[in-house]
Write an enzyme that holds these catalytic residues in place. Structure first.
Site, PDB file in Angstrom:
ATOM      1  N   GLU A  22      35.544  35.717  44.373  1.00  0.00           N
ATOM      2  CA  GLU A  22      35.863  36.981  43.704  1.00  0.00           C
ATOM      3  C   GLU A  22      35.276  37.026  42.296  1.00  0.00           C
ATOM      4  O   GLU A  22      35.589  36.191  41.454  1.00  0.00           O
ATOM      5  CB  GLU A  22      37.382  37.179  43.623  1.00  0.00           C
ATOM      6  N   GLU A  63      45.456  39.106  38.478  1.00  0.00           N
ATOM      7  CA  GLU A  63      44.225  39.323  39.251  1.00  0.00           C
ATOM      8  C   GLU A  63      44.276  38.551  40.564  1.00  0.00           C
ATOM      9  O   GLU A  63      43.808  39.044  41.602  1.00  0.00           O
ATOM     10  CB  GLU A  63      43.004  38.921  38.434  1.00  0.00           C
ATOM     11  N   GLU A  70      44.878  42.771  48.225  1.00  0.00           N
ATOM     12  CA  GLU A  70      43.699  43.422  48.817  1.00  0.00           C
ATOM     13  C   GLU A  70      43.236  42.711  50.074  1.00  0.00           C
ATOM     14  O   GLU A  70      42.916  43.355  51.074  1.00  0.00           O
ATOM     15  CB  GLU A  70      42.576  43.481  47.793  1.00  0.00           C
TER      16      GLU A  70
END
Length: 114
Positions: A22, A63, A70
Protein backbone atom coordinates in the site's frame (compact mmCIF):
# COMPACT_ATOMS: atom_id res chain seq x y z
CA UNK A 1 3.71 -14.32 27.36
CA UNK A 2 3.35 -16.60 24.34
CA UNK A 3 0.03 -15.02 23.39
CA UNK A 4 1.58 -11.56 23.57
CA UNK A 5 4.48 -12.67 21.38
CA UNK A 6 2.13 -14.24 18.82
CA UNK A 7 -0.01 -11.08 18.78
CA UNK A 8 3.14 -9.04 18.12
CA UNK A 9 4.09 -11.34 15.23
CA UNK A 10 0.62 -10.96 13.69
CA UNK A 11 0.86 -7.18 13.98
CA UNK A 12 4.37 -7.17 12.52
CA UNK A 13 3.23 -9.28 9.56
CA UNK A 14 0.35 -6.88 8.96
CA UNK A 15 2.66 -3.87 9.08
CA UNK A 16 5.11 -5.51 6.67
CA UNK A 17 2.32 -6.52 4.29
CA UNK A 18 0.84 -3.03 4.38
CA UNK A 19 4.24 -1.48 3.74
CA UNK A 20 4.87 -3.78 0.79
CA UNK A 21 1.47 -3.41 -0.86
CA UNK A 22 0.00 0.00 0.00
CA UNK A 23 1.44 3.32 -1.16
CA UNK A 24 -0.35 5.32 1.56
CA UNK A 25 1.13 3.12 4.29
CA UNK A 26 4.61 3.42 2.79
CA UNK A 27 4.23 7.19 2.73
CA UNK A 28 3.16 7.29 6.37
CA UNK A 29 6.05 4.99 7.34
CA UNK A 30 8.42 7.45 5.64
CA UNK A 31 6.74 10.33 7.50
CA UNK A 32 7.20 8.42 10.75
CA UNK A 33 10.88 7.70 10.02
CA UNK A 34 11.53 11.34 9.15
CA UNK A 35 9.30 12.67 11.91
CA UNK A 36 10.92 10.79 14.78
CA UNK A 37 14.22 12.73 14.78
CA UNK A 38 12.45 15.99 13.91
CA UNK A 39 10.07 15.50 16.85
CA UNK A 40 13.00 15.02 19.22
CA UNK A 41 14.56 18.30 18.06
CA UNK A 42 11.35 20.30 17.58
CA UNK A 43 9.68 19.30 20.85
CA UNK A 44 10.66 21.66 23.63
CA UNK A 45 9.40 19.33 26.34
CA UNK A 46 8.80 15.63 26.80
CA UNK A 47 5.04 15.99 26.34
CA UNK A 48 5.40 17.87 23.05
CA UNK A 49 7.73 15.17 21.76
CA UNK A 50 5.30 12.47 22.84
CA UNK A 51 2.39 14.29 21.16
CA UNK A 52 4.33 14.70 17.90
CA UNK A 53 5.34 11.04 17.75
CA UNK A 54 1.93 9.80 18.94
CA UNK A 55 0.18 11.80 16.22
CA UNK A 56 2.29 10.07 13.56
CA UNK A 57 1.61 6.64 15.09
CA UNK A 58 -2.11 7.42 15.30
CA UNK A 59 -2.12 8.43 11.65
CA UNK A 60 -0.36 5.21 10.62
CA UNK A 61 -2.72 3.11 12.75
CA UNK A 62 -5.78 4.72 11.18
CA UNK A 63 -4.35 4.14 7.69
CA UNK A 64 -3.77 0.46 8.51
CA UNK A 65 -7.38 0.13 9.71
CA UNK A 66 -8.63 1.96 6.62
CA UNK A 67 -6.67 -0.43 4.42
CA UNK A 68 -8.06 -3.44 6.31
CA UNK A 69 -11.63 -2.20 5.84
CA UNK A 70 -11.05 -1.58 2.12
CA UNK A 71 -9.49 -5.01 1.59
CA UNK A 72 -12.32 -6.71 3.46
CA UNK A 73 -14.93 -4.81 1.44
CA UNK A 74 -13.18 -5.69 -1.82
CA UNK A 75 -13.01 -9.35 -0.79
CA UNK A 76 -16.68 -9.54 0.18
CA UNK A 77 -17.96 -7.53 -2.75
CA UNK A 78 -15.40 -7.21 -5.59
CA UNK A 79 -17.79 -5.31 -7.85
CA UNK A 80 -18.84 -1.73 -7.47
CA UNK A 81 -21.56 -1.30 -4.86
CA UNK A 82 -23.02 1.93 -3.47
CA UNK A 83 -23.19 0.82 0.17
CA UNK A 84 -19.72 -0.71 0.10
CA UNK A 85 -18.48 2.58 -1.35
CA UNK A 86 -20.00 4.43 1.61
CA UNK A 87 -18.25 2.09 4.07
CA UNK A 88 -14.93 2.67 2.31
CA UNK A 89 -15.49 6.43 2.24
CA UNK A 90 -16.24 6.44 5.98
CA UNK A 91 -13.04 4.53 6.74
CA UNK A 92 -11.10 6.93 4.53
CA UNK A 93 -12.65 9.91 6.33
CA UNK A 94 -11.53 8.44 9.65
CA UNK A 95 -7.96 8.17 8.38
CA UNK A 96 -8.16 11.74 7.07
CA UNK A 97 -9.29 13.03 10.48
CA UNK A 98 -6.17 11.57 12.09
CA UNK A 99 -4.09 13.37 9.46
CA UNK A 100 -5.81 16.62 10.43
CA UNK A 101 -5.06 15.91 14.10
CA UNK A 102 -1.39 15.30 13.26
CA UNK A 103 -1.23 18.51 11.21
CA UNK A 104 -2.74 20.49 14.11
CA UNK A 105 -0.27 19.03 16.61
CA UNK A 106 2.74 19.58 14.36
CA UNK A 107 1.58 23.08 13.44
CA UNK A 108 1.13 24.01 17.11
CA UNK A 109 4.57 22.60 17.95
CA UNK A 110 6.20 24.63 15.18
CA UNK A 111 4.40 27.82 16.26
CA UNK A 112 5.29 27.19 19.91
CA UNK A 113 8.94 26.52 19.10
CA UNK A 114 9.50 29.51 16.82
Amino acid sequence: MTALYLAFLNSWRGLLHGGRTERAIRLELVLLALGLPVALVLGGSLWVRVALIASLLLMLGAELLNTAVEKLCDHLHPGRHERIGIVKDLASAGAFMTQVIAALIWGAAVIDRF
